[in-house]
Enzyme design. Structure first.
Site, PDB file in Angstrom:
ATOM      1  N   SER A  28       0.806  -1.221   0.000  1.00 58.19           N
ATOM      2  CA  SER A  28       0.000   0.000   0.000  1.00 58.19           C
ATOM      3  C   SER A  28       0.835   1.264   0.000  1.00 58.19           C
ATOM      4  O   SER A  28       0.309   2.350  -0.165  1.00 58.19           O
ATOM      5  CB  SER A  28      -0.859   0.008   1.255  1.00 58.19           C
ATOM      6  N   GLY A  29       2.137   1.122   0.209  1.00 55.82           N
ATOM      7  CA  GLY A  29       2.986   2.295   0.346  1.00 55.82           C
ATOM      8  C   GLY A  29       3.224   2.671   1.801  1.00 55.82           C
ATOM      9  O   GLY A  29       4.096   3.476   2.105  1.00 55.82           O
ATOM     10  N   CYS A  39      17.526 -25.099 -11.595  1.00 57.28           N
ATOM     11  CA  CYS A  39      17.437 -23.791 -12.253  1.00 57.28           C
ATOM     12  C   CYS A  39      18.441 -23.725 -13.390  1.00 57.28           C
ATOM     13  O   CYS A  39      19.406 -24.485 -13.421  1.00 57.28           O
ATOM     14  CB  CYS A  39      17.684 -22.658 -11.255  1.00 57.28           C
ATOM     15  N   HIS A  66      18.965 -18.296  -9.402  1.00 49.16           N
ATOM     16  CA  HIS A  66      19.097 -19.476  -8.556  1.00 49.16           C
ATOM     17  C   HIS A  66      18.378 -19.287  -7.226  1.00 49.16           C
ATOM     18  O   HIS A  66      17.644 -20.169  -6.775  1.00 49.16           O
ATOM     19  CB  HIS A  66      20.565 -19.829  -8.288  1.00 49.16           C
TER      20      HIS A  66
HETATM   21 ZN    ZN Z   1      20.115 -23.244  -9.118  1.00 51.36          ZN
END
Ligand code: ZN
Ligand code: ZN
Lengths: 571, 571
Positions: free
Chosen positions: A97-98, A309, A338
């Protein structure tokens, strides 16, 4: 309660734990919990492509209303059809919301019932962030989940301040909901109450009267101890309804997240995975890896052999070590990729274990590994803790030196000189002189007196500047003094930036003036009418015309001057 | 000539032009010319993923031997099997020799027949970069094409210096070839000779005696005018054998590349596409686009509607504008991706037109568009040129700005202020005051007089310091004066270093004092007994104890001081 817009479905509860798995449906996607939300402050997650985030399993990104309100501004989102097409993000978006950002600005805002007034860092405009403006902005951004504007206070606030904050948060919650009008976007309330269980309860009960689609636990991860955070999280989560998502704001490390899932939380966000990536820290299945360490220089192993990944699939530790050492943007990108993948993989495993009702076992295993340092290449000497919001140990020509058993030092690398990092007015040679200058002429009020202008020509890490401010504060507490305008003129703010980003080592910087003057170029005391400080940055010859004058005192001149000098009068 | 290791095949020559199309085969790939090679200084192209470079058509990447020698070092490449697996790059790699970088270091190297000695910026080691070390390093890196170590000099060097440089380059070329031993890597010679056609011929003829696999044109794009560069390029290319690739080093903008293809060059490298991307400049089919301009803030158009790169396929100008304005790394990545794609697409079109023998037509069309500013949103006010290929235009927080028709300027980037770069004693406000201070008391000889000590607190680019020295020199030519000891106290010598490394633009720096004081910390006039200058570098508070005193004058204090001040006496 009213039906949830999110169609929240609780799928499983873990035995012997408050951990739970659920799904809910946003305007864009179906979301599986528990989940971690990467932070995309400026409608982009630091150095990450949206497609890579999507591939690694990001379901919701968090975007910051405060930043996006200022730049690019709600009109751009209106024109572009919202944040999803703007940043080409196929998943869901939650906007804060800030509130958190506004209340983190130390001296640059004022609070009233209507909202918080602050000054834009983009164009200097004064802006009233009201619940209505926050929600209008979040509607323009077009997030799937909006947050109410809340009043954030330090978790260590006293009871009176904490109660006042939760009460205004409650009133703002009502206004936030009203401001949503007919938007189909969901909205979460935020439970405040610092570390007081009865205040948390008061806050939660108030908010649960309102038709929120989910509830957040606010005001944690802002300075309290880990145990306090976990206790408050547990107490608060237990107060919240079963049939709504629970979101612990701004938390945390993978271990923090695991602990909070155990205590009944479903959603998390944190900047840690991308922030630490930049400095070369990776979370791995073998503990925390510091890729900058020389031990990785020749390593052809992946960062984490258990990770799928694309950074781990493709690159060696040797290459990541090189990229991080050379500060190449590709290094931040791959390390961040990663780390985000690591969080998501952890959440997937947690979810699976809840569904299979073996969470407790996983919890015990993961706790060990998540608090471990590098298991394969243990660090033998003592080091400062790895996770900290700090920037690097080097900025410009300055370096932070942390020698065990010695106070932290900031060193000018080229000259090898230590920068002074104390502001002790009892040691400061110019204290007496300044006190004299501050004396009010007998016939004048502070309003009538000529301001004392001081030039500080050796900002350094603001040691003299803060000493001068402390002298003023002390003198003004004894009685009326002349107004004082301190002007620092410098080419290089690196030493101060470095000290401020390692503030825990430099107690004198707890005074907020230096933070503000560095960020905004100007600081004005909230408590002492006549006290202000301006920072002019640039070559002296180029900025001197902007400096107010004449100066009655100059700080930072070598002390060997033995006679009055003048640059304008001839000798 | 000996057979080329690259199996160079000339496929077509353009009518009415020296442009040509060819293929050759490296150890890794088949390469089609003309081609552009993105620069991957640190074994990574700034903010680019290798797969994205490959997709956009990058065939060869250029890596810098100088940087890779220092970090990660040849041992890492040996361990990792060379740069290709290290950075996961499936294409070819060309390594420069380090010569250009070494000879660009202004004061930190010494040259001898054996090689160039310089100091490592990584660990301060002194390193002798010989032809043998350069080639050994390039063999460890495992590039497809190695470059000989050459001696680079400014293209504007005088004939004597230019001849000496090409002669040593020739001797080093022989040593470079010998150092290759049985490596299957290719090697290019580098033609030097500055802007002298007969020297270029002498250099080319010498090198063509040697079994090189290709030839580079060196020593251009280092300060000469565009016309001079193009003429020298044309003359030199015409000297080179038909059956070997020709590589114009460090060139240039898309227009420069087009012009050089027309003059018979096959290969190019330049940092421009990624460098300008960071500042928000894009080359497009509609001229040069500055994405930071407000005109793009609301634009849902792609950066270049004619481009097939993934940045243009996916993102709006509004998003790129936002990313660049907020300095998000994703902005540099996407803008760089587009610019690299633009270069490759241009080269593909050029090659196709040569194969179809319509190059001249394409050349005329492209020339227009490549020199155009933004055609769709013309900029009305005059702007500085966007492209500057020199590495050395920025040191620390200072930037050299070269605007056509205006004197060169040094700008403090953070503040945007211009650093004074003149030392005109007739304009200098303190000249009269200094002359007074220099007067010898009537009863004293210079030997007996107290030296005049002057502190200079605003070194900048040494404008005031040199003005003071010039005043001394003028006064002392009229008669005996007091000795004068100038002491500059500064944290940051970047502005002076930058000015000194572009001395040709700053006439006042022809006075050798600044060079010496920067290099040694102290300068003493050889002709005027009493004149000396010391430079103390560090935070003022830390170096002041070393400064001789007391000072009678201080330079660089803001001029608004209106009354004598003192830091030691109380007011
Ligand atoms: Zn990784
Ligand atoms: Zn494109």
């Amino acid at each position: 309660m009213s039906p949830s817009r999110l169609d929240f479905r609780l799928e499983a509860r873990a035995s012997g734990s408050r951990a739970r798995a659920a799904t809910f449906r946003t305007l864009h996607t179906t979301v599986r919990t528990p989940l971690f939300m990467p932070v995309g402050t400026q409608a982009t997650v630091k150095a990450q492509l949206p497609e890579s985030l999507h591939e690694s399993g990001s379901q919701i990104l968090l975007a910051n209303t405060y930043h996006l309100l200022l730049r690019p501004g709600p009109e751009v989102f209106q024109k572009m059809g919202g944040i999803h097409p703007f940043m080409q993000w196929p998943g869901s978006v939650l906007t804060d919301s800030g509130g958190y950002q506004i209340f983190s600005l130390p001296h640059s805002r004022s609070m009233r019932e209507e909202g918080a007034v602050f000054q834009s860092y983009v164009d200097g405009r004064r802006i009233l962030l009201s619940p209505e403006l926050s929600i209008e902005t979040q509607m323009a951004i077009g997030s799937d989940i909006m947050m109410v504007l809340d009043q954030c206070i330090p978790s260590t606030a006293d009871e009176k301040a904490a109660r006042a904050a939760l009460q205004i948060t409650q009133r703002w919650a009502v206004r936030s909901l009203a401001a949503r009008k007919d938007s189909p976007q969901s909205m979460f309330g935020i439970v405040q109450g610092a570390l007081y269980p009865h205040l948390r309860q008061e806050s939660a009960e108030g908010l649960m009267q309102l038709p929120f689609d989910g509830f957040a636990i606010g005001g944690l991860a802002v300075g309290e101890a880990k145990q306090e955070r976990e206790d408050t999280c547990e107490v608060t989560a237990a107060l919240l309804p079963e049939d709504r998502p629970r979101y612990l704001m701004g938390v945390g490390t993978p271990l923090d997240v695991l602990e909070a899932v155990h205590r009944g939380v479903d959603m998390f966000d944190c900047i840690i995975p991308t922030q630490v990536a930049k400095h070369g820290t990776a979370f791995t299945s073998r503990g925390m890896v510091q890729i900058r360490r020389t031990v990785h220089k020749f390593s052809d192993r992946p960062l984490d052999p258990a990770c799928t990944c694309s950074a781990c699939q493709k690159y060696s530790r040797a290459y990541l070590h090189h990229l991080v050492k050379t500060q190449e943007p590709l290094g931040w990108q791959l390390m961040g990729q990663h780390n985000i993948h690591f969080y998501h993989q952890l959440m997937r495993e947690i979810r699976q274990s809840i569904l299979e009702d073996c969470f407790l076992k996983l919890y015990e295993e993961k706790r060990q590994i998540l608090q471990a340092e590098d298991l394969d290449f243990p660090v033998t000497q003592e080091r400062p803790p790895v996770i900290s919001p700090d920037h690097g140990h080097r900025i410009g020509d300055y370096e932070l030196q942390l020698d065990p058993g010695k106070p932290a030092r900031i060193v000018h690398v080229t000259s090898g000189k230590t920068v002074p990092t104390e502001a002790d007015i009892h040691q400061w040679p110019q204290a007496a002189q300044l006190a004299l200058h501050l004396r009010l002429p007998a016939d004048q009020s502070p309003e009538e007196a000529t301001p004392l202008i001081i030039w500080d020509l050796d900002l350094g890490a603001a040691d003299s500047a803060l000493a001068a401010i402390l002298v003023y504060e002390e003198e003004s507490s004894k009685g009326p003094v002349r107004p004082m305008h301190l002007v620092s003129l410098t080419e290089d703010v690196s030493a101060l930036r470095l000290a401020l980003s390692h503030k825990r080592y430099f107690a004198y910087l707890r005074h907020g003036a230096a933070d503000t003057v560095l960020r905004r170029g100007h600081w004005k005391s909230r408590y002492r009418e006549g006290l202000s400080w301006t920072l002019l940055q640039g070559p002296l010859a180029a900025i001197q015309a902007q400096a107010p004058g004449p100066a009655e005192m100059i700080l930072g001149l070598p002390e060997t001057i033995s006679e009055p000098i003048s640059t304008t009068a001839s000798a």
